[in-house]
Design a protein around this motif. Structure first.
Motif, PDB file in Angstrom:
ATOM      1  N   TYR A 175     -13.160  -4.668  -7.877  1.00  0.00           N
ATOM      2  CA  TYR A 175     -12.343  -4.148  -6.776  1.00  0.00           C
ATOM      3  C   TYR A 175     -10.892  -3.823  -7.156  1.00  0.00           C
ATOM      4  O   TYR A 175     -10.077  -3.528  -6.279  1.00  0.00           O
ATOM      5  CB  TYR A 175     -12.349  -5.104  -5.579  1.00  0.00           C
ATOM      6  CG  TYR A 175     -13.704  -5.663  -5.261  1.00  0.00           C
ATOM      7  CD1 TYR A 175     -14.802  -4.817  -5.048  1.00  0.00           C
ATOM      8  CD2 TYR A 175     -13.914  -7.039  -5.221  1.00  0.00           C
ATOM      9  CE1 TYR A 175     -16.061  -5.330  -4.790  1.00  0.00           C
ATOM     10  CE2 TYR A 175     -15.177  -7.549  -4.951  1.00  0.00           C
ATOM     11  CZ  TYR A 175     -16.254  -6.694  -4.739  1.00  0.00           C
ATOM     12  OH  TYR A 175     -17.500  -7.215  -4.495  1.00  0.00           O
TER      13      TYR A 175
ATOM     14  N   ILE B  53     -10.484   8.046 -10.631  1.00  0.00           N
ATOM     15  CA  ILE B  53     -10.172   6.652 -10.966  1.00  0.00           C
ATOM     16  C   ILE B  53     -10.319   6.411 -12.462  1.00  0.00           C
ATOM     17  O   ILE B  53      -9.446   5.796 -13.103  1.00  0.00           O
ATOM     18  CB  ILE B  53     -11.068   5.702 -10.157  1.00  0.00           C
ATOM     19  CG1 ILE B  53     -10.712   5.798  -8.664  1.00  0.00           C
ATOM     20  CG2 ILE B  53     -10.926   4.259 -10.651  1.00  0.00           C
ATOM     21  CD1 ILE B  53     -11.689   5.087  -7.748  1.00  0.00           C
TER      22      ILE B  53
ATOM     23  N   SER C  73       0.954   5.341   0.309  1.00  0.00           N
ATOM     24  CA  SER C  73       0.132   6.334   0.992  1.00  0.00           C
ATOM     25  C   SER C  73       0.857   7.673   1.022  1.00  0.00           C
ATOM     26  O   SER C  73       2.083   7.726   1.153  1.00  0.00           O
ATOM     27  CB  SER C  73      -0.177   5.891   2.423  1.00  0.00           C
ATOM     28  OG  SER C  73      -0.959   6.859   3.101  1.00  0.00           O
TER      29      SER C  73
ATOM     30  N   TYR D 279     -14.160  11.120  -6.530  1.00  0.00           N
ATOM     31  CA  TYR D 279     -13.152  10.069  -6.595  1.00  0.00           C
ATOM     32  C   TYR D 279     -13.298   9.164  -7.816  1.00  0.00           C
ATOM     33  O   TYR D 279     -12.304   8.707  -8.385  1.00  0.00           O
ATOM     34  CB  TYR D 279     -13.159   9.222  -5.316  1.00  0.00           C
ATOM     35  CG  TYR D 279     -14.412   8.415  -5.092  1.00  0.00           C
ATOM     36  CD1 TYR D 279     -14.487   7.096  -5.489  1.00  0.00           C
ATOM     37  CD2 TYR D 279     -15.525   8.980  -4.475  1.00  0.00           C
ATOM     38  CE1 TYR D 279     -15.632   6.341  -5.289  1.00  0.00           C
ATOM     39  CE2 TYR D 279     -16.671   8.257  -4.270  1.00  0.00           C
ATOM     40  CZ  TYR D 279     -16.724   6.928  -4.682  1.00  0.00           C
ATOM     41  OH  TYR D 279     -17.866   6.196  -4.486  1.00  0.00           O
TER      42      TYR D 279
ATOM     43  N   MET E 160      -8.737   9.952  -0.929  1.00  0.00           N
ATOM     44  CA  MET E 160      -9.447  10.154   0.328  1.00  0.00           C
ATOM     45  C   MET E 160     -10.130  11.529   0.377  1.00  0.00           C
ATOM     46  O   MET E 160      -9.549  12.542  -0.007  1.00  0.00           O
ATOM     47  CB  MET E 160      -8.484  10.013   1.504  1.00  0.00           C
ATOM     48  CG  MET E 160      -7.671   8.722   1.483  1.00  0.00           C
ATOM     49  SD  MET E 160      -8.681   7.228   1.579  1.00  0.00           S
ATOM     50  CE  MET E 160      -9.058   7.222   3.330  1.00  0.00           C
TER      51      MET E 160
ATOM     52  N   ALA F  22      -5.629  -0.608  -6.950  1.00  0.00           N
ATOM     53  CA  ALA F  22      -6.868   0.086  -6.589  1.00  0.00           C
ATOM     54  C   ALA F  22      -6.482   1.436  -6.010  1.00  0.00           C
ATOM     55  O   ALA F  22      -5.535   1.546  -5.229  1.00  0.00           O
ATOM     56  CB  ALA F  22      -7.671  -0.722  -5.574  1.00  0.00           C
TER      57      ALA F  22
ATOM     58  N   TYR G   3      -7.551   5.047  -4.049  1.00  0.00           N
ATOM     59  CA  TYR G   3      -8.490   5.591  -3.064  1.00  0.00           C
ATOM     60  C   TYR G   3      -8.161   7.064  -2.786  1.00  0.00           C
ATOM     61  O   TYR G   3      -7.371   7.369  -1.896  1.00  0.00           O
ATOM     62  CB  TYR G   3      -8.431   4.784  -1.770  1.00  0.00           C
ATOM     63  CG  TYR G   3      -8.733   3.322  -1.959  1.00  0.00           C
ATOM     64  CD1 TYR G   3     -10.047   2.860  -1.975  1.00  0.00           C
ATOM     65  CD2 TYR G   3      -7.704   2.389  -2.125  1.00  0.00           C
ATOM     66  CE1 TYR G   3     -10.327   1.517  -2.163  1.00  0.00           C
ATOM     67  CE2 TYR G   3      -7.975   1.049  -2.311  1.00  0.00           C
ATOM     68  CZ  TYR G   3      -9.290   0.615  -2.326  1.00  0.00           C
ATOM     69  OH  TYR G   3      -9.571  -0.717  -2.522  1.00  0.00           O
TER      70      TYR G   3
ATOM     71  N   THR H 196       0.833  -1.197   0.000  1.00  0.00           N
ATOM     72  CA  THR H 196       0.000   0.000   0.000  1.00  0.00           C
ATOM     73  C   THR H 196       0.868   1.246   0.000  1.00  0.00           C
ATOM     74  O   THR H 196       1.689   1.447   0.899  1.00  0.00           O
ATOM     75  CB  THR H 196      -0.906   0.029   1.253  1.00  0.00           C
ATOM     76  OG1 THR H 196      -1.739  -1.128   1.261  1.00  0.00           O
ATOM     77  CG2 THR H 196      -1.783   1.275   1.262  1.00  0.00           C
TER      78      THR H 196
END
Length: 201
Positions: free
Chosen positions: A150, A131, A84, A127, A122, A118, A120, A82
């Motif tokens: 997903y 994507i 971030s 959003y 935030m 995927a 995200y 992940t």
């Protein structure tokens, strides 16, 4: 130290687990770490995963190099992680923001990668627009593979795949909505990649 407010830290992080499908997995992981220059990132490993933090270009560079060095063993490798940025309170590794701009790892060995990601964004009410835009970017990069539940499929040479992921990660953030999470799963040297890998080569 007081935590920073959401989005004020320029740090990018990547928490991941590397899984060589081999009884020799310990040697493969340790060798990949040894062969990767991690001097430009803050790194910490526990009994489940490893996290790296620092400037975005160095985090993506180290993530790619570690994966590539493990893949060069020709063993089946899986990676799950992940990325971030803009996470509230993320200050560990601040000192690494003073590192040189040039990435430390320059190995350009070709390696086919099949992956899924995927995105995200935030707090961003638009959003889905973000994507959809990044899916179109994947097609422009020539790394788009397939739509699925997903996640979205991305494949191709590891350098092109990581280039897309880093560009996507930059584009999906904004000054108004700086907190972004992106999950990535990769499979390399799997027998099930035969068709995709042949087309790639």
């Amino acid at each position: 130290m007081e935590p920073t407010s959401c989005g004020t830290s320029p740090i990018v992080g990547f928490r991941f687990s590397l899984h060589p499908m081999s009884g020799n997995f310990i040697k493969i992981i340790k060798s990949a770490l040894k062969d990767t220059d991690t001097s430009h990132v803050w790194m910490q490993t526990d009994d489940v995963s490893t996290v790296i933090r620092g400037k975005q270009q160095h985090v993506f560079n180290v993530a790619k190099a570690l994966t590539l060095h493990a893949a060069k063993t020709k063993e089946h490798i899986a990676l799950s992680g992940t990325f971030s940025a803009g996470c509230p309170g993320d200050t560990a590794g601040d000192v690494y923001l003073e590192t040189p701009a040039k990435p430390a790892n320059q190995d350009r060995t070709e390696q086919y990668v099949s992956s899924q990601f995927a995105l995200y964004p935030m707090n961003n009410p638009d959003y889905m627009d973000v994507i959809y835009r990044e899916v179109e970017r994947a097609k422009e990069f020539g790394v788009w593979n397939d739509s699925m539940q997903y996640a979205s499929g991305i494949h191709g040479d590891i350098h092109e795949v990581f280039s897309f992921y880093e560009t996507c990660f930059s584009s999906a953030r904004s000054d108004q909505y700086p907190h972004l999470v992106m999950t990535v799963s990769m499979s390399i040297n799997s027998p099930s990649h035969k068709t995709g890998a042949e087309n790639f080569s």
